[in-house]
Structures are given as C-alpha cells and as structure tokens.
Design a protein around this motif. Structure first.
Motif, mmCIF file in Angstrom:
data_model
loop_
_atom_site.group_PDB
_atom_site.id
_atom_site.type_symbol
_atom_site.label_atom_id
_atom_site.label_comp_id
_atom_site.label_asym_id
_atom_site.label_seq_id
_atom_site.Cartn_x
_atom_site.Cartn_y
_atom_site.Cartn_z
ATOM 1 N N UNK A 183 -1.397 0.518 -11.965
ATOM 2 C CA UNK A 183 -0.700 0.242 -10.708
ATOM 3 C C UNK A 183 -1.429 -0.863 -9.953
ATOM 4 N N UNK A 184 -0.672 -1.675 -9.225
ATOM 5 C CA UNK A 184 -1.260 -2.722 -8.401
ATOM 6 C C UNK A 184 -0.443 -2.884 -7.126
ATOM 7 N N UNK A 185 -1.125 -3.279 -6.055
ATOM 8 C CA UNK A 185 -0.484 -3.477 -4.758
ATOM 9 C C UNK A 185 -0.327 -4.971 -4.515
ATOM 10 N N UNK A 186 0.884 -5.408 -4.253
ATOM 11 C CA UNK A 186 1.133 -6.798 -3.885
ATOM 12 C C UNK A 186 0.970 -6.917 -2.375
ATOM 13 N N UNK A 187 0.044 -7.754 -1.961
ATOM 14 C CA UNK A 187 -0.348 -7.814 -0.559
ATOM 15 C C UNK A 187 0.390 -8.930 0.176
ATOM 16 N N UNK A 188 0.924 -8.645 1.359
ATOM 17 C CA UNK A 188 1.545 -9.699 2.174
ATOM 18 C C UNK A 188 0.467 -10.528 2.869
ATOM 19 N N UNK A 211 -6.932 -12.167 -6.336
ATOM 20 C CA UNK A 211 -6.791 -10.859 -6.980
ATOM 21 C C UNK A 211 -8.088 -10.065 -6.864
ATOM 22 N N UNK A 212 -7.991 -8.844 -6.343
ATOM 23 C CA UNK A 212 -9.130 -7.938 -6.245
ATOM 24 C C UNK A 212 -8.890 -6.759 -7.178
ATOM 25 N N UNK A 213 -9.885 -6.450 -8.012
ATOM 26 C CA UNK A 213 -9.772 -5.380 -8.998
ATOM 27 C C UNK A 213 -10.579 -4.178 -8.524
ATOM 28 N N UNK A 214 -9.903 -3.070 -8.289
ATOM 29 C CA UNK A 214 -10.569 -1.849 -7.838
ATOM 30 C C UNK A 214 -11.038 -1.070 -9.063
ATOM 31 N N UNK A 264 -5.315 -1.660 -9.065
ATOM 32 C CA UNK A 264 -5.984 -0.384 -9.296
ATOM 33 C C UNK A 264 -6.332 -0.171 -10.772
ATOM 34 N N UNK A 265 -5.969 -1.124 -11.623
ATOM 35 C CA UNK A 265 -6.267 -1.065 -13.054
ATOM 36 C C UNK A 265 -5.556 0.123 -13.700
ATOM 37 N N UNK A 304 -0.130 3.902 -1.626
ATOM 38 C CA UNK A 304 -0.503 2.636 -0.987
ATOM 39 C C UNK A 304 0.497 1.520 -1.305
ATOM 40 N N UNK A 305 1.636 1.893 -1.854
ATOM 41 C CA UNK A 305 2.663 0.904 -2.153
ATOM 42 C C UNK A 305 2.449 0.195 -3.474
ATOM 43 N N UNK A 306 1.666 0.786 -4.364
ATOM 44 C CA UNK A 306 1.375 0.141 -5.643
ATOM 45 C C UNK A 306 2.591 0.162 -6.560
ATOM 46 N N UNK A 307 2.713 -0.905 -7.340
ATOM 47 C CA UNK A 307 3.809 -1.048 -8.290
ATOM 48 C C UNK A 307 3.285 -0.866 -9.717
ATOM 49 N N UNK A 308 4.161 -0.406 -10.620
ATOM 50 C CA UNK A 308 3.715 -0.209 -12.005
ATOM 51 C C UNK A 308 3.344 -1.526 -12.685
ATOM 52 N N UNK A 309 2.362 -1.452 -13.561
ATOM 53 C CA UNK A 309 1.986 -2.546 -14.449
ATOM 54 C C UNK A 309 1.591 -1.914 -15.773
ATOM 55 N N UNK A 310 1.495 -2.707 -16.802
ATOM 56 C CA UNK A 310 1.121 -2.162 -18.101
ATOM 57 C C UNK A 310 0.183 -3.109 -18.828
#
Length: 364
Positions: free
Chosen positions: A172-177, A288-291, A327-328, A338-344
């Motif tokens: 999951x990742x959050x696209x930030x405004x 891009x910040x990787x948690x 969020x990796x 937190x509004x994260x969207x799916x990624x793979x």
C-alpha cells in the motif's frame, strides 16, 4: 549448456556488450561508484537498489550465500548489473538457488541498468546458468511496472521451456497532495477523530509532544538504537523474528548510516516529557518516502501512538514536497486508514526440469 540454452532470438546478441562475473568482496567493493552512477542514469533511485544496501546485506546476512554478480559493459562503460547470490541446500541431491542480493528483507529489487533492454537481461540469465548451473531461479519482488518481469518470463519460456510462477505481493502507498490540509480533509471523519483522540490522551499524560528527524550519519546511530530497542520489546513474544537476529540488526544499523551519507535515511522520533514514544524508520528519494518500519512503545499500546506518529510523518513529508509515502509490502488495516492505495510487486520463480528442480521448488 545444452543446445536449448544457447543464444536465442530473444537475446539476439549485442556483440558490443561483454559479460563478466564478480564473486569476491574486493571486486564488489570496487563497483561502488560505477554501480551508483549507473543507477542514477537509469533513474533507479530507490535506496534498495543502491550499492550501499546490497553491500551491507552481503556483509551482514550473506554468510550462507555465494556472491554471483554479473556485470555488463559496452566499450568499457558499465551498462548493467545482475546482483545475484547463490545458495546451496544441504540435501543429498545438489540444489542451488539463484536470488538477488537483499532478498527477503528488501522490497522492489531489480537488475541495475536499463531494464528496457531485454537482451542484457537474457544474457545475464543465460550466463548465470552456464557459469553456476542453478536449479531454481527465485527473484524477489520486482516493481510491477519493471520491464525485467516480461524479459525473465520470456527467457524462461524460450530457454528453459518452463513457465515462471509469478506471485503478486500486495502493498500500500499514500499519494500525497501538495497541502496537508487537503490530505487531512481526505481522511474519513472516524480516522480524524481517532488521531485527535490519540494525541489528546497522549498529551494529557506526557504534555507537549515533539517530532525530531535524524538524517545525518552523526544522529542516525542513536535514533536507530532506540528503534531497535523498541522493536525487540514489541516482538519479545516471537524470539525467532528478524529483530532478534543480531546480523539483521547490524545490517539495519550500518545500512542506515551508509545511506545517511547520501541523504537517504530519515528516522522520525516522537517524544513527550523526555521519553521516546515511537519511531518510524524511513528511506527516501526525491518525491518518495519509504516507510520501512514503525516502532511504538508496547507499554503505551492503549494510546495508539502509531496513528499520530504516521500522521506527523505524513505532514512533515508533504511540507518538504514529497508526493508518495510508500508503506511497502503488507496490507495491514491501519495503512488503509491513512488513505493508502493498493500496489503490487512481483516475485518470479522458475525451476529446471528434473529431480533437483522439483526439490528446489519444494524447499522454497
């Protein structure tokens, strides 16, 4: 190598590219500047693909692996790196697995260089088979958009006459405004209330809270020491976990400092009344910040420190112009809030035919 594993149309040879191997630590060390320069040219800016990340993994966690790096040069200029490692299983039949350096503790690995050039990927794979006769190719977690995925699958079909097993790993990742206020209002009312409640209860106990960010090689070691201390306390009921492995903790310590020298490490610490409440270990590049991990004091679980820590990290990263908080791997519920969207990401595995190949697939 049998006839089926020779040159094919897919790897139609670029005769100007020469493939060599590097299997020694000294040779690996010598690649540092060329490797990182190639990553920059290819726009592979993730910290996980840097020489520093790979070297520290090899130094601390590669004791049961053989170094098997392949290097592609065109007229003496580095154009590709296959950061491979070999591992032989202790079985009556020799079982050898080829993986990327950094596997299992790293997200989004890949060949280094111009991944769009499938010919070099084919050359790397064919050369690795010829030189090391592996039984299982197990490549962890390509970015889903990487052109290397199609190249590896095509090579396996054409050369091994086998299909890759492609395992999709969710994240999951959050696209930030551009403004935090827009992000905040995009959260659900329930999530905003949860964060406010957590902050109010924490402030009632600890007074005003502060968020500090360790980024320099001087400050990172102390922050990481606290991060590891809290993680070990959190996972004390699981003594076989990564944070109870000395080599993994040493790897995180040294790689965090090494990447700090390049401005890629950010350790956020939330404190109140002189006490550390939680830390977020992050790595990042421009935009891009990787948690990589969140550590909160297990004795304060009822205060839900993690929610306010992540919210403050997001606010800080928006202020400095970051566009994604990644969020990796893993789709834990709190990330979605937190509004994260799916990624793979994609894990590719292919075993050779025969007993050793079947045994290798069973062992992994």
């Amino acid at each position: 190598m049998g006839a089926r594993e020779g040159a094919t149309v897919g790897e139609a040879s670029d005769e100007s590219v020469v493939i060599t191997e590097e299997t020694t630590g000294s040779g690996f060390t010598a690649l540092r500047h060329e490797w990182n320069a190639l990553s920059r040219r290819a726009n592979q800016t993730l910290p996980f693909q840097t020489w520093e990340w790979m070297w520290q993994w090899w130094k601390h966690m590669g004791d049961r692996h053989g170094l098997a790096i392949l290097i592609a040069r065109r007229r003496d200029r580095l154009v590709g790196v296959a950061p491979f490692t070999l591992r032989d299983a202790a079985t009556p039949v020799r079982v050898r697995t080829l993986r990327f350096l950094g596997s299992e503790v790293t997200d989004e690995l890949d060949f280094i260089g111009d991944g769009a050039d499938a010919r070099i990927v084919w050359r790397f794979l064919s050369e690795s088979r010829r030189r090391w006769r592996w039984n299982l190719l197990d490549l962890w977690e390509f970015p889903s958009e990487s052109p290397s995925v199609a190249a590896v699958e095509a090579w396996a079909r054409s050369v091994l006459r086998r299909r890759c097993l492609a395992q999709l790993v969710d994240g999951l990742e959050v696209h930030l405004p551009s403004e935090y206020s827009k992000y905040w209002m995009g959260l659900t009312p329930r999530m905003r209330a949860k964060i406010r409640t957590s902050e109010r209860r924490t402030q009632d106990r600890f007074g005003s809270l502060s968020l500090d960010v360790a980024t320099s090689p001087r400050d990172v070691p102390a922050a990481l020491k606290e991060y590891l201390r809290i993680q070990k306390a959190r996972w004390e009921q699981e003594p076989t976990g990564l944070y109870h492995r000395l080599e993994y903790c040493d790897f995180l310590r040294d790689v965090s400092v090494a990447l700090a020298t390049r401005g890629l490490t950010r350790i956020f610490k939330l404190s109140g009344d002189g006490q550390t409440l939680g830390l977020a270990l992050c790595f990042g590049t421009s935009g891009r910040t990787l948690s990589y991990g969140i550590a909160t004091d297990p004795a304060l679980r009822h205060l839900e420190i993690g929610f306010q820590l992540v919210n403050r990290v997001i606010r800080t990263e928006i202020a400095r112009g970051q566009r994604v908080l990644d969020f990796l791997r893993g789709r834990e519920q709190y990330k979605s809030r937190f509004g994260a969207r799916p990624k793979q990401v994609v894990r590719l595995r292919v075993a050779e035919s025969g007993l050793a190949g079947r045994l290798a697939a069973m062992l992994h």
